[in-house]
Scaffold this active site. Structure first.
Site, PDB file in Angstrom:
ATOM      1  N   HIS A 177       0.822  -1.216   0.000  1.00 29.34           N
ATOM      2  CA  HIS A 177       0.000   0.000   0.000  1.00 29.34           C
ATOM      3  C   HIS A 177       0.855   1.264   0.000  1.00 29.34           C
ATOM      4  O   HIS A 177       0.451   2.303  -0.531  1.00 29.34           O
ATOM      5  CB  HIS A 177      -0.904  -0.029   1.234  1.00 29.34           C
ATOM      6  CG  HIS A 177      -1.951   1.038   1.285  1.00 29.34           C
ATOM      7  ND1 HIS A 177      -2.638   1.485   0.178  1.00 29.34           N
ATOM      8  CD2 HIS A 177      -2.440   1.767   2.336  1.00 29.34           C
ATOM      9  CE1 HIS A 177      -3.489   2.424   0.533  1.00 29.34           C
ATOM     10  NE2 HIS A 177      -3.391   2.620   1.821  1.00 29.34           N
ATOM     11  N   HIS A 227       0.985   4.709   9.113  1.00 28.26           N
ATOM     12  CA  HIS A 227       1.012   3.733   8.022  1.00 28.26           C
ATOM     13  C   HIS A 227       2.447   3.297   7.717  1.00 28.26           C
ATOM     14  O   HIS A 227       2.729   2.098   7.594  1.00 28.26           O
ATOM     15  CB  HIS A 227       0.401   4.333   6.746  1.00 28.26           C
ATOM     16  CG  HIS A 227      -1.088   4.233   6.666  1.00 28.26           C
ATOM     17  ND1 HIS A 227      -1.929   5.200   7.154  1.00 28.26           N
ATOM     18  CD2 HIS A 227      -1.885   3.265   6.128  1.00 28.26           C
ATOM     19  CE1 HIS A 227      -3.183   4.848   6.919  1.00 28.26           C
ATOM     20  NE2 HIS A 227      -3.194   3.680   6.310  1.00 28.26           N
TER      21      HIS A 227
END
Length: 206
Positions: A56, A158
């Site tokens: 991602h 993240h």
């Protein structure tokens, strides 16, 4: 099996909350002979309750189909963060790392499942994400569509978690779930090269 099953997924629907800039869900129904076929437009692998894979954030990162199934069926702890807290910080992390999944229940769990995205949602601090990345855990779960502060273009939570090979499970819903120890089932779809996948996340126990 004797254990209570708790659904912690959000319902996919045209009026569901979506991340800013992501397409809205459009549902259509088709009749083919005796069968009804439902189609979804605007659906991405990061729609609703979903897993993030290292790919991602990094083109050479692992995709979800490269992880063994054992990474999606895990002992888990639900950590309940006080409603007055906007930022999940190091002080809110569990003391023990005996569990393989750490799931955070914050004030986000009382936010509506439908309507506009709430920009001032609770989030995980960069320091807490770094501390979690250093622990011997497999997955971090959170009860909104991003673990990061809205508007932070560096996406520190993240990056810290995914670069440490920790999966991120976002879009959870703990409205009817208390803190404690459970088993988590959050299996992704088997999509080649996927950077994410929607899941039906379920807690078992206690």
């Amino acid at each position: 099996m004797g254990q209570q099953l708790l659904d912690i997924s959000r319902t996919i629907s045209p009026d569901m909350v979506t991340y800013p800039g992501d397409p809205a869900i459009v549902t259509d129904y088709h009749i083919k002979g005796p069968f009804q076929l439902t189609s979804l437009e605007g659906f991405t692998v990061h729609t609703g309750t979903h897993l993030d894979a290292p790919r991602h954030i990094r083109a050479d990162g692992a995709s979800l189909d490269q992880f063994p199934l054992e990474r999606f069926l895990l002992p888990a702890v639900v950590v309940e963060v006080p409603d007055v807290v906007d930022i999940v910080d190091v002080e809110h992390l569990p003391e023990s790392a005996k569990h393989h999944a750490v799931l955070f229940k914050t004030r986000n769990s009382v936010l509506p499942d439908t309507g506009p995205f709430v920009e001032d949602h609770a989030y995980i601090s960069a320091a807490a994400a770094e501390a979690l990345a250093a622990q011997d855990i497999s997955l971090v779960g959170f009860d909104y569509l991003s673990v990061d502060r809205h508007g932070d273009s560096d996406f520190p939570a993240h990056r810290s978690l995914l670069e440490a090979d920790k999966l991120i499970l976002e879009g959870l819903q703990f409205r009817d779930v208390g803190a404690g120890y459970y088993w988590l089932l959050a299996a992704p779809l088997r999509i080649a090269g996927a950077d994410g996948s929607p899941v039906r996340a379920v807690l078992m126990g206690p």
